[in-house]
Design a protein around this motif. Structure first.
Motif, PDB file in Angstrom:
ATOM      1  N   ARG A 181       0.853  -1.189   0.000  1.00  0.00           N
ATOM      2  CA  ARG A 181       0.000   0.000   0.000  1.00  0.00           C
ATOM      3  C   ARG A 181       0.885   1.233   0.000  1.00  0.00           C
ATOM      4  O   ARG A 181       1.729   1.419   0.871  1.00  0.00           O
ATOM      5  CB  ARG A 181      -0.902   0.040   1.229  1.00  0.00           C
ATOM      6  N   TYR A 194      -2.471   0.322  -4.397  1.00  0.00           N
ATOM      7  CA  TYR A 194      -2.190  -1.046  -3.958  1.00  0.00           C
ATOM      8  C   TYR A 194      -1.558  -1.814  -5.114  1.00  0.00           C
ATOM      9  O   TYR A 194      -2.116  -1.859  -6.222  1.00  0.00           O
ATOM     10  CB  TYR A 194      -3.476  -1.740  -3.511  1.00  0.00           C
ATOM     11  N   ALA A 221      -7.539  -3.254  -1.987  1.00  0.00           N
ATOM     12  CA  ALA A 221      -6.641  -4.208  -1.340  1.00  0.00           C
ATOM     13  C   ALA A 221      -6.876  -5.615  -1.865  1.00  0.00           C
ATOM     14  O   ALA A 221      -5.925  -6.360  -2.165  1.00  0.00           O
ATOM     15  CB  ALA A 221      -6.828  -4.158   0.176  1.00  0.00           C
TER      16      ALA A 221
END
Length: 483
Positions: A181, A194, A221
């Protein structure tokens, strides 16, 4: 934007990935050992398979060592980052061997009924003592969901503190091993990037949510955990961005695309975009105006400019529908709704001219058939508009029994929630409890299907159809592994 160079990534992240995989292997081994020893005992036991996994992976729960043909409760609970407790429960009757397998056993009550393997996850809701309109989502994506699943004697109500006969803790990850991240502050662009493990090149995605505002990162994510470079993009009520959506400069989103495509690990000639609800007009405008955006996924997506003036290169692109004209109605259960059904027409001047997008730009729109906001009525005008211009580069999906919110699978079903941002001048910051519609089992089934469908669509049109990527494959030489 804080972006490490490719050489640093190549040296650092594989080491991190190997360590994570090694740890995951040790955890898996321990889990299997515990499951085996537990099932040999003459006392109650429960297993989760897998116990540690990505959040989009189904988990099987089995319990045993219980009296045959007896009532038991399976109960799930977790505490979110704000300290709010969520829980769910299901009432089962053990079989002749004293076992319960959620893949085949029917729940006879509790948070759901019938055979519903993902029922305890899907029906997690605020505990009885909590505010009942909290929405469950992970803000810090580096933290796994830790869900306690317990076996209780007899049929117990949600949130009960009855004696626990057996328990197991599930850990469900939003970020897979090696996912990175990176905070983004590049020019005007604000968000979080991400990246999957490795050097790429990865298909790039711009990921946006709707009028909830701020930065929602859990989908990015998970996308990165499945091989996509995903830019979770904020566009209002975050950092130094505007607090309202009254005026939206589409050049901001063009800049975000440029930032994403400049990342060394990202396929540089095209990208995709995903958006929910209120940001659907932004999504479709990007597909119409930005040549690099070749695949767009709209989730309960507004096909008309909604409550905002859309500006591009200093000129008004679309004047949005005035949301103050919507009549909000209170439902029998308490939350409010306001249907947009009458606005979804082919001749609405606020409709985004999707037929003007490049012929090699592809659309995937999905809506729920039980959306109280009427977004299911946007599909027919969209199809009609495209087909009248001989455009066939689109897919539409209608999911029966599903409401306005369609998220990655196994997120908690959200029938209603407190919504702070309403895209009207009068109500923008007051907040209200909105109803989103749908049923838990139907929504879970839709989310499982759509998550697979969306990823396949994006991979096909962003990676596989990229001329740059095809040229890259002809020149790619696999690295020789060290001896």
């Amino acid at each position: 934007m804080i972006l490490p160079r490719a050489k640093l990534l190549a040296s650092y992240w594989p080491v991190r990935l190997k360590a994570a995989i090694k740890l995951h292997g040790r955890l898996t081994g321990c889990i299997r050992g515990m499951a085996f020893s537990a099932q040999q005992a003459d006392e109650p036991w429960i297993t989760a398979t897998p116990r540690v996994c990505l959040h989009d992976v189904p988990t099987t729960l089995k319990a045993g060592g219980l009296p045959p043909h007896s009532p038991v409760t399976l109960s799930a609970s977790l505490i979110d980052e704000k300290g709010t407790e969520f829980c769910s429960c299901a009432y089962y009757v053990t079989d002749g061997a004293g076992n319960v397998d959620v893949r085949t056993a029917e729940s006879v009550g509790g948070s759901y009924e019938g055979v519903f393997p993902a029922g305890l996850l899907t029906t997690l809701a605020p505990a009885p003592h909590e505010f009942q309109s909290h929405r469950l989502f992970r803000r810090n994506t580096s933290l796994p969901w830790k869900i306690q699943v317990s076996v209780l004697n007899a049929h117990q109500p949600p949130g009960t503190k009855a004696e626990v006969m057996a328990k197991v803790e599930m850990e469900r990850l939003l970020m897979g091993p090696g996912v990175r991240r990176l905070p983004v502050r590049e020019g005007r662009v604000r968000g979080a990037l991400y990246l999957p493990p490795g050097d790429g090149p990865f298909p790039g995605i711009v990921d946006m949510f709707g009028s909830i505002g701020g930065l929602m990162e859990f989908r990015s994510a998970l996308l990165a955990s499945r091989g996509f470079a995903s830019l979770s993009l904020a566009f209002f009520d975050y950092d130094d961005l505007p607090n309202t959506t009254e005026n939206l400069d589409l050049s901001y989103f063009e800049e975000a695309v440029e930032v994403l495509l400049a990342v060394p690990e990202v396929i540089p000639d095209r990208c995709g975009a995903v958006a929910n609800s209120r940001s659907g007009d932004i999504l479709l405008s990007m597909a119409t105006l930005l040549p690099a955006v070749k695949a767009v996924v709209g989730v309960s997506c507004s096909t008309i400019a909604l409550g905002s003036t859309l500006i591009y290169k200093g000129k008004v692109f679309k004047q949005g529908y005035d949301m103050d004209q919507i009549t909000f109605e209170k439902t029998n259960r308490g939350p409010w709704v306001g249907s947009l059904q009458q606005q979804f027409t082919t001749d609405n001047p606020a409709m985004i001219p999707v037929e003007e997008a490049d012929e090699d730009t592809h659309f995937l729109l999905a809506v729920g058939g039980d959306d109280p906001w009427g977004f299911q009525h946007s599909l027919a005008p969209f199809r009609e508009r495209m087909l009248s211009h001989n455009r066939h580069n689109f897919e539409t999906v209608l999911y029966p029994g599903t409401g306005h919110i369609i998220e990655p699978p196994y997120n908690a079903f959200n029938y209603q929630s407190f919504h702070r941002h309403i895209p009207t001048k009068e109500h923008l910051t007051k907040g209200i409890i909105f109803q989103w519609g749908g049923k838990p089992h139907s929504t879970c089934t839709a989310q499982e299907d759509f998550w697979r469908r969306m990823r396949t669509f994006l991979m096909n049109h962003v990676q596989d159809e990229s001329p740059w990527y095809q040229q890259y494959l002809t020149q790619y030489t696999p690295k020789t592994p060290p001896n």
